[in-house]
Structure formats: C-alpha cells, structure tokens
Design a protein around this motif. Structure first.
Motif, PDB file in Angstrom:
ATOM      1  N   SER A  78       0.812  -1.216   0.000  1.00  0.00           N
ATOM      2  CA  SER A  78       0.000   0.000   0.000  1.00  0.00           C
ATOM      3  C   SER A  78       0.846   1.268   0.000  1.00  0.00           C
ATOM      4  O   SER A  78       0.442   2.300  -0.539  1.00  0.00           O
ATOM      5  CB  SER A  78      -0.940  -0.001   1.211  1.00  0.00           C
ATOM      6  OG  SER A  78      -0.202  -0.158   2.420  1.00  0.00           O
ATOM      7  N   LYS A 110       1.714   1.951  -3.511  1.00  0.00           N
ATOM      8  CA  LYS A 110       0.514   2.339  -4.253  1.00  0.00           C
ATOM      9  C   LYS A 110       0.170   3.808  -3.999  1.00  0.00           C
ATOM     10  O   LYS A 110      -0.205   4.539  -4.920  1.00  0.00           O
ATOM     11  CB  LYS A 110      -0.659   1.430  -3.892  1.00  0.00           C
ATOM     12  CG  LYS A 110      -1.878   1.608  -4.793  1.00  0.00           C
ATOM     13  CD  LYS A 110      -2.890   0.520  -4.557  1.00  0.00           C
ATOM     14  CE  LYS A 110      -2.460  -0.803  -5.125  1.00  0.00           C
ATOM     15  NZ  LYS A 110      -2.450  -0.797  -6.621  1.00  0.00           N
ATOM     16  N   PHE A 139      -5.339   7.400  -4.984  1.00  0.00           N
ATOM     17  CA  PHE A 139      -5.243   6.301  -4.010  1.00  0.00           C
ATOM     18  C   PHE A 139      -6.580   6.124  -3.289  1.00  0.00           C
ATOM     19  O   PHE A 139      -7.043   5.003  -3.075  1.00  0.00           O
ATOM     20  CB  PHE A 139      -4.128   6.590  -3.005  1.00  0.00           C
ATOM     21  CG  PHE A 139      -4.000   5.553  -1.915  1.00  0.00           C
ATOM     22  CD1 PHE A 139      -3.337   4.360  -2.146  1.00  0.00           C
ATOM     23  CD2 PHE A 139      -4.554   5.776  -0.654  1.00  0.00           C
ATOM     24  CE1 PHE A 139      -3.218   3.406  -1.141  1.00  0.00           C
ATOM     25  CE2 PHE A 139      -4.443   4.831   0.346  1.00  0.00           C
ATOM     26  CZ  PHE A 139      -3.778   3.639   0.103  1.00  0.00           C
ATOM     27  N   VAL A 145      -9.067   2.871  -3.010  1.00  0.00           N
ATOM     28  CA  VAL A 145      -9.593   2.277  -1.778  1.00  0.00           C
ATOM     29  C   VAL A 145     -11.103   2.077  -1.895  1.00  0.00           C
ATOM     30  O   VAL A 145     -11.634   1.005  -1.551  1.00  0.00           O
ATOM     31  CB  VAL A 145      -9.263   3.164  -0.554  1.00  0.00           C
ATOM     32  CG1 VAL A 145      -9.968   2.632   0.696  1.00  0.00           C
ATOM     33  CG2 VAL A 145      -7.763   3.208  -0.317  1.00  0.00           C
ATOM     34  N   GLU A 155     -11.893  -0.797  -4.367  1.00  0.00           N
ATOM     35  CA  GLU A 155     -11.352  -2.129  -4.079  1.00  0.00           C
ATOM     36  C   GLU A 155     -12.458  -3.048  -3.568  1.00  0.00           C
ATOM     37  O   GLU A 155     -13.195  -2.716  -2.637  1.00  0.00           O
ATOM     38  CB  GLU A 155     -10.224  -2.021  -3.046  1.00  0.00           C
ATOM     39  CG  GLU A 155      -9.560  -3.325  -2.707  1.00  0.00           C
ATOM     40  CD  GLU A 155      -8.749  -3.921  -3.852  1.00  0.00           C
ATOM     41  OE1 GLU A 155      -8.318  -5.073  -3.731  1.00  0.00           O
ATOM     42  OE2 GLU A 155      -8.557  -3.229  -4.877  1.00  0.00           O
ATOM     43  N   LEU A 187     -10.250  -4.186   3.123  1.00  0.00           N
ATOM     44  CA  LEU A 187      -8.864  -3.899   3.510  1.00  0.00           C
ATOM     45  C   LEU A 187      -8.743  -3.952   5.024  1.00  0.00           C
ATOM     46  O   LEU A 187      -9.687  -3.593   5.742  1.00  0.00           O
ATOM     47  CB  LEU A 187      -8.451  -2.524   2.981  1.00  0.00           C
ATOM     48  CG  LEU A 187      -8.526  -2.372   1.455  1.00  0.00           C
ATOM     49  CD1 LEU A 187      -8.286  -0.924   1.057  1.00  0.00           C
ATOM     50  CD2 LEU A 187      -7.522  -3.292   0.767  1.00  0.00           C
ATOM     51  N   GLN A 192      -0.348  -7.524   1.682  1.00  0.00           N
ATOM     52  CA  GLN A 192      -1.706  -7.129   1.294  1.00  0.00           C
ATOM     53  C   GLN A 192      -2.384  -6.255   2.344  1.00  0.00           C
ATOM     54  O   GLN A 192      -3.462  -5.706   2.098  1.00  0.00           O
ATOM     55  CB  GLN A 192      -2.573  -8.375   1.069  1.00  0.00           C
ATOM     56  CG  GLN A 192      -2.050  -9.318  -0.003  1.00  0.00           C
ATOM     57  CD  GLN A 192      -1.086 -10.353   0.561  1.00  0.00           C
ATOM     58  OE1 GLN A 192      -0.664 -10.263   1.721  1.00  0.00           O
ATOM     59  NE2 GLN A 192      -0.733 -11.336  -0.245  1.00  0.00           N
ATOM     60  N   PHE A 215      -3.591  -3.191   4.483  1.00  0.00           N
ATOM     61  CA  PHE A 215      -3.776  -1.783   4.127  1.00  0.00           C
ATOM     62  C   PHE A 215      -2.828  -0.899   4.932  1.00  0.00           C
ATOM     63  O   PHE A 215      -2.180  -0.007   4.386  1.00  0.00           O
ATOM     64  CB  PHE A 215      -5.228  -1.374   4.387  1.00  0.00           C
ATOM     65  CG  PHE A 215      -5.482   0.100   4.191  1.00  0.00           C
ATOM     66  CD1 PHE A 215      -5.484   0.661   2.923  1.00  0.00           C
ATOM     67  CD2 PHE A 215      -5.724   0.931   5.285  1.00  0.00           C
ATOM     68  CE1 PHE A 215      -5.713   2.020   2.742  1.00  0.00           C
ATOM     69  CE2 PHE A 215      -5.965   2.291   5.115  1.00  0.00           C
ATOM     70  CZ  PHE A 215      -5.950   2.838   3.837  1.00  0.00           C
ATOM     71  N   SER A 216      -2.749  -1.144   6.240  1.00  0.00           N
ATOM     72  CA  SER A 216      -1.866  -0.337   7.089  1.00  0.00           C
ATOM     73  C   SER A 216      -1.544  -1.081   8.371  1.00  0.00           C
ATOM     74  O   SER A 216      -2.209  -2.064   8.737  1.00  0.00           O
ATOM     75  CB  SER A 216      -2.506   1.022   7.420  1.00  0.00           C
ATOM     76  OG  SER A 216      -3.652   0.856   8.225  1.00  0.00           O
TER      77      SER A 216
END
Length: 805
Positions: free
Chosen positions: A169, A172, A181, A185, A188, A192, A228, A230-231
C-alpha cells in the motif's frame, strides 16, 4: 613521552574522583611501557591516597611517532566506574601544536578546546547497572512475579531475506498520489485490513507495555509475508507517553525502526487533535510541527480524533496533514450510544451523518468510526455504514474493541454494508478489550467476494509468536477473562480498561474494582454523558476513582460539589480545556466546581502563545546535549517532566531497549545468561554470578561475567537498612557543603564570625590535596555542623551561613 593516568575530572578543575573501578583494561605493545600499575577491576579508589592509576611511557624515533603510539595506547585503556583524565590526555597529544613540538607553558590556556570531549558511551557497564538494579530492587513498574523458566522462546516466522520485500500500500500511495489512491480504496472489492497489533492491541490488553524489541523481531517478516495489509497502526495514543515513562525508550526511534523494517505497508498513528499525543492542549504551531516530524519519520496515515467530537479541535491537525505532508488525514467519528435505538435522543444517526459531512468539508481524506468501547452493535453498524457511504464521498474505516465478544458480527454486517477498511489484531493479541481476530476474519471471508487476500498460514505463525511473547507481559494483563455485556452499561473504552485496574491497584482500590465500574457510570452522568476516549475518558475515570476512594455517591458529588477538591482533570474539563462537548456542560455542576473561574467557550489553543521553536530548540539542545534532535525537542515540549526523567535514566543506564524483555522486567537469576545487542553485530553476553549482602551504606555488590570477564556493580538496595552515619546534604542557599569526598582538615571560622564573599571557611583534604572552600557571600557564619577530622561525602553540609536579614 610519559603521562600519568589519574582518577581526576578534567571538566571539573581536575578534582579527584573516587569509587569502585567496574572495569579495567590496560594496553601494551612495542614502544609502550607501564609503571606502578596496581589498578584492577573491583578496586576501590579511596579519597585519601594519590589519584595515580598508572604511568604510561611511549618511545619512538621522533615526537610525532611517539605521540601516535601513546594515543593508540590511551585509546586502548578501558577504565569504568571512576572518571579519569584519559580523554584530556588524548586531546593534548593529538593536537597539531603538541606534535610539532610547539607546546609551551601557555598551551592549555591558548587551547580551551582541549577540555571538550566526546562523551564515552560506556554501553556495556550501563547495561550491567540496569540489570543489577532490577536484580536488587525489581522493576518498579512490575507488580508480581512470574516463573521465567516456564517462558517459551518466541519463534519468528521464517522468511527468505535474500528476496526483495514485495510492494504494498505504501508504494501504491506513492504511485497514485493521494486522490487516486483514495479512489482505489473505495473501488477495491476486497475488504482492507489495518493490523493494530503493534499499537492498540497491546495498549488495550497489556497496558501499552509491549517493547520495541518484541515488535521489531516480526516487523520485517510481516512486511514480507503480509504485503496485502492496508496499514499497520504502530504509534500514537498512549504508546508515546508509556515509551518514555515506563519503557525508557524513545518513541521516535521506535517509529524510525519500524519504518525501516516495513518499507511497503502504510504506517498509521492515532493523533488526539489539538492534544497531539498529550493530555492537554498545545499551541497550534507545536501540533503542526509534531505532524510534520511524525510524517518525516514514517507516518503515512494520521487518525485524527477529538474526544468530544468537536470539529474545530481537529481542523488544525487535518490542515497540517494536508498542507505540510504527503500523508493522509483520517478524521474520526467517536462513537457512543446506539443509533438504532429509538430511545437514543442525543447520539443519533443524524448526529453522526452531520459530523461526517463536517469532517469531509474540513479536508479529511478518510472517515474513521472510532468505537472505543465496542458499543457499535451489528444492526447499528449496517445502518451507519450504509448511510455514511451515501452521505460522504470518502473511504470509511471502522475501528472497534471486542469487549462484548460480538464485534466479529458487527464487522460482518459492516462489510456487507460496504465498509472499506476494518481494524483487526493478530489472533493471540485480539478479542476482549483489543480488536477482533484478524486470523478468524480472514478465514470467515474466504471464498466470498470480499475476501482479504491475506496468507492464513503465516498469520497463524505470527499468532504463535505473539502468544509466546505475551507470557512475559503477564503482570500487565487487564484481568478480563471473557467478553462481557457490561460494556454496554459502563461504556469503559478498551484502551482504558487495561489501565484502570493498575490505577486502582496503585490507590489501594483493587478490591473495589466493581464499585469503580459502577461509579464510572455515575461519573459519566454527572459530567453530562460524554463521548469517552482519551482524554475525556480519563476525566470520567479519575472522577470514578475519586468517588470510590472517598466513599462518595453520585448525590454526594452533586450536592457537595462546591466543597470537594476534585481531580485536576475534572476541573480542566469543566474549564473547557478539552474543548466544548456536543450538548454542553452540566451548568450547575460546572459553576459549583469552578466557583469564580470563567470557562473557555472557544478553542483552548487560541489562548496559548505560539512556541518559538527555533530558540526553544537551541535551549533544549543546551540542556539535553545527549538527546538534541528536533524530534526529542518535541517530546520534551509535550511531556517536559517525563522527558527530563527519561533523559536522566538514559544518562545512568543508557539504551535499555535491546535488553530482552524477561530480563528487562524481571532481571536475571544467578547462573542465567542473556545476550544484549548494543550495535548491529555487537552483542554482550551477560551472566549473573553473585549478589552480595548489603554493606553499612545499604549497597550490594553484584558480580557479572561480561563476555567472559568479571565485572562488579555496586547497587543501592532500597530496602536495606543503612547503619553508617549519614551527614545532612546541602539543600538551601545557606548550607555550605563539601565539594568532594574527603576529610575536614581545618575549620577556619567559628560560629558568629563575620565573613566576606570569597573568604575561606574550611579545608577538605583528599588524595594528598587540600581544597579551600570559601564563603559564597558576605554575612555571618551560622553553625559549624562537622568538626575537624570528620569524613565527608560530596555535598555534605560542613558549615551554615546565618540567614540574611
């Protein structure tokens, strides 16, 4: 060239030093000769003999070559435990004028930089001092013992380090830019996930005590095996304060280390709006500087909230993220109440939708629902998420705590309603006051159109690692053994629950914890029914503890409000120091508590003078030379007392962040060996050999093997009885103390004598040298406290001056 190595302090006019030599190593080699060297590890340096340790002579064909040999020999000396003149000697013989043979009798006065030295790190002995202190006195933050022999060795999931770290991410966001971005999100299909293991999970379960060393062992493996995600939530909230106060670590160094280990996943922090990571308001320019520094050090997403959902308190932080960084501003809706209950009249669906629209207008990039206590029920989540997706054009990020044990159902309904991101924690640090289980959620969604794409096998390996790590943190467990529907009544946030019991224990109220929870409800009602998240939750918690410790009911508090001395946090809230609650203050209670004080009706930050960051940094660097970065300056600005204590700790014990957690919390046993990495590729192998009995000063001698060599550390036993007579220390301007340890050889004046500033009062003899102590001002001699021949320690009062009229 011949020089004398002495136990003297060049920075303090070459005053003799004394004490025990912890480590002693001398050099050798061609052209080097040592004379009269009787020093050794464990030797006690007395104040009553010559301060000479050894004479060193170097010889060569010319002066420069001899100076080079002597410098090499001096640098190979290791003398720890007492101050020496070695660094001064190195400065002298390495100076170009000295090597050119041009040094004259005025050489020292003409070159004051000879007295400036790079401080010695002395890392090994500082580690030993810390371990010795924990062995003798225990870690003051740890209540209770564990059987360390039963602790498992945490096993890090295996990775192939020769392969590049996959992009994620972070890349990305860099490739697409912020707006594109955010479109990605929202578009998607898979849900996430934000992993809170490194921050909120342990804050909520283990009182924020998880140390950097345990996080870093799995940071890079996580980046490699779960790109994979997200954060990662890694910073902010209580972690900043706790790192400095209890773990004796620099929070900025933790952030930088995680950023280095995880270059591919967005790093996220929790920011308390106008409170930054503190508990009070700060000038706007301090908050802005903090946001800039946090972004520079690695933060990609700032989760910004206000404990009262007051948008003006979040606007400065949102604007700082948008205008001063390339990061994302995720603004929070702090959730309380029950939006699908027709009896809910305050925190209704329209309240939250209106708040979300205001945050979007304020410039937020994402909207987070911050459900601190886990009050968002499944049906409410479906309704709230669905309506938010219709109301704002921003990604929706859902955060909750699983105190009730039904939040997996809440997540499922939210995911079905189209939520973009949810917060989860690794299985062994999930549930209860933490976030829902990441491993289970990933399994639940497999085969659906919103499956996470995470590697379940490695998730289970990470869970096994954290399960073993958690065993060492047993004393910090919240005590909650199972999910409870009580949370819908008391509404205590998950992050507060694990800290409330230690607070109660510290106040002697551990047995009254059930009463505290009941009083938490009453305190909340007294204060007007607050959204409860730090720092507002602390206000409610402090009032609940105050009521419990004083045996006060809700009625007592309301009726006697004008007569009671409330906690400062309660008064600060009523003054408006946290901002304006959405439905106003309880006016009568506010008047009774504040009396004649007028509360704020606007942002408290507006009443604060902006800090001069440049001059403030210069003064800080002068006061704290060992920690002089801009980041450290901001730490000291937010937490001045805590940082000062942290700095003193670092001066005494150095960097303890690499000591293994069992040894950090519980010390080491006789015969136990621990390994401490003090630099990349440089490890100390430490084994405890023996702990002596207390001497007459209450000190114990603790013996270690350090890399196979004996080291001895003298530690004050806080519980030992001191049998040696102890003189009073100089504390006031009228006390005149001894400048060093020694013997009072002569008292020059007697009580009642008139004295002038600079006139001799008494003489101290130490190491065959007499030091004359003079009067600091004009006046009369008050009392002679110690007689001639008395032995004194540094700063012992010898005489006093009469009080000035």
């Amino acid at each position: 060239i011949q020089c004398r190595i002495t136990t003297e302090d060049p920075e303090n006019n070459f005053l003799p030093d004394y004490g025990r030599i912890i480590a002693y190593r001398s050099p050798g080699g061609f052209g080097i000769r040592l004379d009269a060297g009787s020093a050794y590890s464990g030797m006690q340096i007395s104040p009553f003999f010559d301060s000479l340790l050894v004479k060193v002579t170097s010889s060569a064909q010319n002066l420069p070559r001899a100076a080079e040999r002597l410098e090499r020999a001096l640098r190979e000396f290791r003398v720890r435990g007492v101050k020496t003149n070695i660094l001064f000697l190195i400065n002298v013989i390495s100076h170009p004028a000295f090597r050119a043979g041009k040094a004259t009798v005025s050489f020292l006065t003409e070159n004051p930089k000879l007295f400036e030295y790079e401080p010695q790190r002395d890392r090994a002995n500082k580690v030993l001092r810390y371990l010795a202190d924990v062995v003798v006195n225990k870690n003051p933050d740890v209540k209770g013992e564990i059987d360390k022999s039963q602790l498992r060795v945490p096993k890090v999931p295996p990775v192939v380090k020769s392969l590049p770290i996959p992009s994620g991410s972070k890349q990305k966001l860099q490739e697409l830019g912020r707006e594109k971005f955010l479109e990605w999100v929202r578009a998607e299909k898979r849900v996430l996930l934000t992993d809170t293991t490194f921050r909120d999970a342990h804050q909520s379960l283990l009182a924020t005590r998880v140390r950097t060393i345990d996080i870093l062992r799995v940071a890079e493996p996580l980046a490699r095996l779960q790109p994979q995600l997200f954060s990662l939530e890694v910073w902010g909230g209580a972690t900043f304060d706790v790192a400095l106060r209890f773990l004796h670590e620099c929070p900025w160094e933790r952030l930088r280390a995680i950023r280095k280990a995880v270059p591919n996943i967005l790093l996220q922090m929790l920011l308390r709006g106008s409170n930054a990571v503190g508990y009070t308001a700060y000038p706007d320019n301090v908050v802005e500087a903090f946001v800039e520094e946090a972004s520079t050090n690695g933060i990609d997403i700032f989760r910004i909230f206000d404990s009262l959902n007051w948008v003006p308190a979040m606007e400065t932080s949102i604007r700082a993220v948008r205008e001063r960084t390339e990061s994302l501003a995720e603004a929070c809706i702090c959730y309380t109440g029950h939006v699908t209950d027709p009896r809910e009249t305050r925190y209704t669906l329209s309240y939250y939708l209106d708040l979300a629209k205001k945050l979007e207008d304020a410039g937020a990039h994402l909207i987070a629902i911050k459900d601190m206590a886990g009050l968002l029920r499944p049906d409410a989540a479906e309704v709230l998420i669905g309506k938010l997706k219709e109301t704002v054009a921003l990604p929706i990020h859902l955060h909750t705590h699983d105190t009730s044990s039904i939040q997996a159902a809440t997540y499922l309904r939210a995911i079905e309603a189209g939520v973009d991101v949810v917060d989860v924690a690794i299985a062994s640090l999930s549930g209860l006051t933490s976030q829902p289980n990441m491993n289970s959620l990933a399994a639940m969604l497999e085969g659906t159109d919103r499956e996470t794409g995470l590697d379940r096998e490695s998730l289970d390996q990470f869970s096994v690692y954290w399960e073993a790590v958690r065993e060492a943190y047993a004393p910090f467990e919240s005590g909650l053994k199972a999910g409870t529907a009580e949370v819908y009544h008391h509404e205590i946030p998950g992050g507060q629950y694990s800290n409330l019991r230690p607070q109660a224990r510290a106040l002697g109220l551990d047995e009254k914890f059930e009463e505290i929870k009941k009083n938490y409800v009453s305190a909340n009602e007294i204060l007007g029914g607050l959204i409860k998240v730090t720092p507002s939750s602390k206000v409610v918690g402090d009032l609940a503890l105050f009521m419990t410790s004083n045996g006060l009911s809700r009625e007592d508090v309301v009726e006697k409000a004008s007569q009671l001395s409330f906690p400062e946090s309660v008064k600060g809230f009523l003054r408006g120091e946290l901002g304006q609650p959405p439905f106003g203050f309880p006016v009568e209670f506010q008047r009774a508590v504040l009396k004649d004080e007028k509360p704020f009706t606007d942002r408290p930050n507006k009443h604060l003078t902006p800090l001069n960051l440049e001059s403030g940094l210069e003064k800080f660097q002068s006061d704290f030379p060992l920690k002089s970065s801009r980041a450290d300056f901001l730490s000291a600005t937010l937490y001045p007392k805590v940082f000062a204590e942290y700095y003193r700790f670092c001066e005494e014990y150095g960097d303890v962040s690499t000591i293994p957690s069992p040894a950090f919390f519980y010390g080491v046993e006789v015969g136990e060996e621990v390994r401490v990495e003090i630099a990349p590729g440089k490890k100390l192998i430490v084994e405890l050999i023996f702990v002596g009995e207390p001497n007459e000063e209450g000190e114990r001698l603790v013996n270690f093997l350090l890399n196979g060599q004996m080291r001895s550390v003298l530690v004050k036993d806080q519980k030992a009885r001191i049998t040696k007579k102890v003189n009073r220390k100089a504390e006031t301007e009228n006390d005149v103390g001894a400048p060093l340890q020694g013997k009072v050889s002569k008292i020059v004046k007697k009580s009642g004598d008139v004295v002038r500033a600079g006139e001799p009062l008494f003489l101290i003899e130490a190491m065959k040298m007499e030091t004359t102590v003079t009067s600091p001002r004009d006046g009369k001699l008050g009392s002679v406290i110690l007689e001639e021949g008395a032995l004194v320690e540094q700063n012992d009062v010898v005489v006093t001056l009469a009080v000035s009229e």
